[in-house]
Design a protein around this motif. Sequence first.
Motif, short mmCIF file in Angstrom:
data_model
loop_
_atom_site.label_atom_id
_atom_site.label_comp_id
_atom_site.label_asym_id
_atom_site.label_seq_id
_atom_site.Cartn_x
_atom_site.Cartn_y
_atom_site.Cartn_z
N LEU A 15 0.72 -9.13 8.29
CA LEU A 15 1.33 -8.17 7.35
C LEU A 15 0.28 -7.18 6.85
CD1 LEU A 15 3.42 -10.50 4.98
CD2 LEU A 15 4.29 -8.87 6.67
N PRO A 16 0.68 -5.96 6.54
CA PRO A 16 -0.28 -5.07 5.87
C PRO A 16 -0.80 -5.77 4.60
CG PRO A 16 1.71 -3.87 6.48
CD PRO A 16 1.97 -5.33 6.77
N GLN A 17 -2.04 -5.50 4.23
CA GLN A 17 -2.67 -6.27 3.15
C GLN A 17 -1.88 -6.20 1.84
OE1 GLN A 17 -6.86 -5.47 2.77
NE2 GLN A 17 -7.22 -5.85 4.95
N ARG A 18 -1.33 -5.04 1.55
CA ARG A 18 -0.57 -4.91 0.28
C ARG A 18 0.65 -5.84 0.30
NH1 ARG A 18 -1.93 -0.93 -3.09
NH2 ARG A 18 -3.35 0.60 -2.23
N GLU A 19 1.35 -5.85 1.43
CA GLU A 19 2.54 -6.73 1.53
C GLU A 19 2.15 -8.20 1.46
OE1 GLU A 19 5.32 -6.03 4.82
OE2 GLU A 19 4.84 -3.89 4.63
N PHE A 20 1.02 -8.52 2.12
CA PHE A 20 0.52 -9.89 2.10
C PHE A 20 0.21 -10.29 0.65
CE2 PHE A 20 -2.92 -13.04 2.38
CZ PHE A 20 -2.40 -13.93 3.30
N ALA A 21 -0.43 -9.36 -0.07
CA ALA A 21 -0.80 -9.63 -1.47
C ALA A 21 0.46 -9.86 -2.30
CB ALA A 21 -1.61 -8.46 -2.03
N ALA A 22 1.47 -9.01 -2.10
CA ALA A 22 2.71 -9.14 -2.88
C ALA A 22 3.40 -10.46 -2.55
CB ALA A 22 3.64 -7.96 -2.58
N GLN A 23 3.45 -10.80 -1.26
CA GLN A 23 4.13 -12.03 -0.83
C GLN A 23 3.47 -13.27 -1.44
OE1 GLN A 23 3.30 -13.78 3.03
NE2 GLN A 23 5.40 -13.29 3.65
N ARG A 24 2.12 -13.25 -1.51
CA ARG A 24 1.41 -14.43 -2.01
C ARG A 24 1.15 -14.39 -3.51
NH1 ARG A 24 -0.48 -18.16 2.38
NH2 ARG A 24 0.37 -17.04 4.16
N GLY A 25 1.49 -13.26 -4.14
CA GLY A 25 1.23 -13.12 -5.57
C GLY A 25 -0.26 -13.06 -5.89
N ILE A 26 -1.01 -12.38 -5.04
CA ILE A 26 -2.45 -12.26 -5.28
C ILE A 26 -2.83 -10.77 -5.35
CG2 ILE A 26 -3.09 -14.44 -4.17
CD1 ILE A 26 -3.68 -12.88 -1.60
N ALA A 27 -4.04 -10.53 -5.85
CA ALA A 27 -4.50 -9.13 -5.95
C ALA A 27 -4.76 -8.58 -4.54
CB ALA A 27 -5.80 -9.10 -6.76
N ALA A 28 -4.63 -7.25 -4.41
CA ALA A 28 -4.88 -6.61 -3.11
C ALA A 28 -6.32 -6.88 -2.66
CB ALA A 28 -4.62 -5.11 -3.21
N SER A 29 -7.25 -6.92 -3.63
CA SER A 29 -8.66 -7.14 -3.24
C SER A 29 -8.84 -8.56 -2.66
CB SER A 29 -9.58 -6.95 -4.45
OG SER A 29 -9.20 -7.85 -5.46
N THR A 30 -8.06 -9.51 -3.21
CA THR A 30 -8.15 -10.89 -2.67
C THR A 30 -7.58 -10.92 -1.25
OG1 THR A 30 -7.80 -11.67 -4.92
CG2 THR A 30 -7.61 -13.31 -3.18
N ALA A 31 -6.47 -10.18 -1.05
CA ALA A 31 -5.89 -10.13 0.30
C ALA A 31 -6.93 -9.55 1.27
CB ALA A 31 -4.63 -9.27 0.30
N GLY A 32 -7.66 -8.54 0.82
CA GLY A 32 -8.71 -7.93 1.66
C GLY A 32 -9.75 -8.97 2.03
N ALA A 47 -9.05 -13.38 13.66
CA ALA A 47 -8.28 -12.13 13.65
C ALA A 47 -9.21 -10.99 13.98
CB ALA A 47 -7.65 -11.92 12.28
N THR A 48 -8.62 -9.87 14.34
CA THR A 48 -9.41 -8.69 14.62
C THR A 48 -8.74 -7.53 13.91
OG1 THR A 48 -10.21 -7.23 16.37
CG2 THR A 48 -8.14 -8.33 16.81
N GLY A 49 -9.51 -6.63 13.37
CA GLY A 49 -8.85 -5.51 12.69
C GLY A 49 -9.84 -4.60 12.01
#
Length: 452
Positions: free
Chosen positions: A36-53, A65-67
């Motif tokens: 998932l894009p990081q923002r969506e991943f963050a929203a789905q898990r209820g975490i900050a975008a920086s944590t998703a990063g 993963a690669t990206g």
Amino acid sequence: MHSVQYSVRMQDYVGIADQVAVEIETGRLRPGDRLLPQREFAAQRGIAASTAGRVYAELVRRGLATGEVGRGTFVRAGRPDRGPAGPAESMINLAYNFPILPGQQVPLADSAARMLRPEPMSAAMEPVIATGSAAARELTAAFVGRAGWQPRPADILFTGSGRQAIAATVAALVPPGGRLGVEALTYPVVQGLAGRLGVHLVPIAMDAGGLIPAALAAAHRKSPLHALYLQPTLHNPLGVTMPPQRRAELAALLDTLDLYAIEDAVYAFLRDEPAPLAAHGRDRIIFVDSLSKRIAPGLTTGFAVVPAGLAAPVAAAIASGAWTATGFGLQAAACWMADGTAQALAEAKRADAAARQELTGATLAGLAVQADPAAYHCWWELPVPWRADTFVAAAARLGIAVTPAAAYTVSPGQAPNAVRLALASPPLAGLAAALQSLAGLARSSPDDLLGS
Ligand SMILES: Cc1ncc(COP(=O)(O)O)c(C=O)c1O
């Protein structure tokens, strides 16, 4: 207080990365799948975008993963800790170079059979020190020596593997917080171990002749380095070899700058020449080699040829880092070097690498593949509009593991649009099929395969 909060957050992102790793492990996320894009991943898990990063960066660091930022993150094929077969037995592994020839276990077993008697077994039970034994030092000095360079047996130290020899020499030369110069694209393990040792990597520019001495001088002037790590022969991943004149120039520069260099020669046995960098500066160079490519990764032993003045600190680092060879491993290595088994296998691998390289040149003809005819790997600048990460993901969907340039790049965001192909692991027929699939992939459109 601050440090407690920090460690809780650290655990958060590592724990979430572990959860995603399980999804990859169990096949819920498959090679080539886009995360998932990081923002969506963050929203789905209820975490900050920086944590998703951080979670995504951790997955990339683990080789799962690669990206690149803004381009999407994809599940990679071929776990580094899973051996040649990767996650699925059917996966063709062009990501890791594990040269093992059919039938090579027979001469290895015959040669090492001598160890399976009470007397050598008692000797193998003794604790090993970095200097090994006089007999092992003699054999190793003769084994790693080559035209134009003969190391002294007294300068040989042993470790469990080539990686451990690199770790120990870096630990001996560079203090935590210190600076290690490396080629701008470098062996990924060095990035990992530098992180563990708290060593900051400083990328030094390269050209077709390898590391550029003037760039080293400039980096050192800007902020002094503690040491340099490089692969002057058959550089991994680029495959370039530094010409003799530049070796002489670099050795003289190391003297002027009062710098030590670690010369990683794990792949150098595949070429006859030139003489190692160590031949130009015996007192400035720590030469590192191992049996991993000549014999097998699981049967490796590491060797370091260390200038006399550094023997004590490097031996101390080997001991304190717990990087010492095992008695059994060292004795097996001695068997294989003493009766010519290791030399014969090295010779056979040279022929094998040349054959694989020829096949690659023929199959990928017309594409921007850069390779030394003696090397076990090649570097492929991808055609437009492919991006390395989407190509790696699309290859994973075809069941082929390859490595994106970003894995070797020291400066984040500056990866060339390229992949490295490791040619050593699959049987020849599997290699041929994989190369054909990759050639077809490169000529197709990324949109056909990955969608958006
Ligand atoms: C450049 C380089 N150095 C060192 C090594 C590792 O040697 P060992 O397996 O003995 O640790 C590798 C293995 O892939 C390598 O590519």
